[in-house]
Design a protein around this motif. Sequence first.
Motif, PDB file in Angstrom:
ATOM      1  N   PHE A  38     -45.924  -7.751  -5.933  1.00  0.00           N
ATOM      2  CA  PHE A  38     -45.039  -7.257  -7.170  1.00  0.00           C
ATOM      3  C   PHE A  38     -44.091  -6.506  -6.484  1.00  0.00           C
ATOM      4  O   PHE A  38     -42.847  -6.446  -7.139  1.00  0.00           O
ATOM      5  CB  PHE A  38     -46.007  -6.577  -8.221  1.00  0.00           C
ATOM      6  N   VAL A  39     -44.199  -5.481  -5.890  1.00  0.00           N
ATOM      7  CA  VAL A  39     -43.249  -4.331  -5.379  1.00  0.00           C
ATOM      8  C   VAL A  39     -42.218  -4.968  -4.348  1.00  0.00           C
ATOM      9  O   VAL A  39     -41.082  -4.779  -4.724  1.00  0.00           O
ATOM     10  CB  VAL A  39     -43.879  -3.203  -4.670  1.00  0.00           C
ATOM     11  N   GLU A  40     -42.769  -5.926  -3.529  1.00  0.00           N
ATOM     12  CA  GLU A  40     -41.950  -6.537  -2.699  1.00  0.00           C
ATOM     13  C   GLU A  40     -40.625  -7.249  -3.477  1.00  0.00           C
ATOM     14  O   GLU A  40     -39.537  -7.458  -3.261  1.00  0.00           O
ATOM     15  CB  GLU A  40     -42.741  -7.439  -1.654  1.00  0.00           C
ATOM     16  N   GLN A  41     -41.344  -8.340  -4.405  1.00  0.00           N
ATOM     17  CA  GLN A  41     -40.283  -9.129  -5.179  1.00  0.00           C
ATOM     18  C   GLN A  41     -39.489  -8.073  -6.239  1.00  0.00           C
ATOM     19  O   GLN A  41     -38.244  -8.476  -6.131  1.00  0.00           O
ATOM     20  CB  GLN A  41     -41.122  -9.941  -6.174  1.00  0.00           C
ATOM     21  N   SER A  42     -40.036  -6.988  -6.635  1.00  0.00           N
ATOM     22  CA  SER A  42     -39.342  -6.061  -7.383  1.00  0.00           C
ATOM     23  C   SER A  42     -38.103  -5.488  -6.861  1.00  0.00           C
ATOM     24  O   SER A  42     -36.804  -5.377  -7.374  1.00  0.00           O
ATOM     25  CB  SER A  42     -40.013  -5.083  -7.972  1.00  0.00           C
ATOM     26  N   ARG A  51     -34.614  -6.361 -12.959  1.00  0.00           N
ATOM     27  CA  ARG A  51     -35.693  -5.746 -12.390  1.00  0.00           C
ATOM     28  C   ARG A  51     -36.879  -5.257 -13.454  1.00  0.00           C
ATOM     29  O   ARG A  51     -37.935  -5.665 -13.207  1.00  0.00           O
ATOM     30  CB  ARG A  51     -35.692  -4.566 -11.289  1.00  0.00           C
ATOM     31  N   ASP A  52     -36.195  -4.731 -14.511  1.00  0.00           N
ATOM     32  CA  ASP A  52     -36.950  -4.383 -15.652  1.00  0.00           C
ATOM     33  C   ASP A  52     -37.624  -5.527 -16.413  1.00  0.00           C
ATOM     34  O   ASP A  52     -38.837  -5.627 -16.689  1.00  0.00           O
ATOM     35  CB  ASP A  52     -36.228  -3.539 -16.677  1.00  0.00           C
ATOM     36  N   ALA A  57     -42.359  -8.948 -17.517  1.00  0.00           N
ATOM     37  CA  ALA A  57     -43.017 -10.351 -17.193  1.00  0.00           C
ATOM     38  C   ALA A  57     -44.390 -10.214 -16.378  1.00  0.00           C
ATOM     39  O   ALA A  57     -45.236 -10.861 -16.706  1.00  0.00           O
ATOM     40  CB  ALA A  57     -41.838 -11.262 -16.668  1.00  0.00           C
ATOM     41  N   VAL A  58     -44.252  -9.445 -15.450  1.00  0.00           N
ATOM     42  CA  VAL A  58     -45.502  -9.327 -14.260  1.00  0.00           C
ATOM     43  C   VAL A  58     -46.436  -8.757 -15.369  1.00  0.00           C
ATOM     44  O   VAL A  58     -47.731  -9.152 -15.422  1.00  0.00           O
ATOM     45  CB  VAL A  58     -45.107  -8.482 -13.263  1.00  0.00           C
ATOM     46  N   THR A  59     -46.268  -7.720 -16.094  1.00  0.00           N
ATOM     47  CA  THR A  59     -47.073  -7.132 -16.967  1.00  0.00           C
ATOM     48  C   THR A  59     -47.963  -7.981 -18.060  1.00  0.00           C
ATOM     49  O   THR A  59     -49.183  -8.088 -18.057  1.00  0.00           O
ATOM     50  CB  THR A  59     -46.580  -5.834 -17.637  1.00  0.00           C
TER      51      THR A  59
END
Length: 68
Positions: A38-42, A51-52, A57-59
């Motif tokens: 998640f961090v890597e893609q963000s 990014r937001d 969407a991840v959440t």
Amino acid sequence: MHNLTLLSQVEKNRIELDKQAAYAVWQVKNAKRGPDVFVEQSNNIADDDDRDFFERAVTKYKTQMGVA
């Protein structure tokens, strides 16, 4: 049915970000990747609004798929 070619580039990009978020959560749920995905893609998303959107969407998918 919708013709996706008629969407604006912004809308197309949001659909792609949503798909990437869903896939990332699926990978974590199925132990294909760790939560660092998640961090890597963000971090690879230059635009703050995009990014937001990705992080929201991840959440959303974490909740839907039961991923902590």
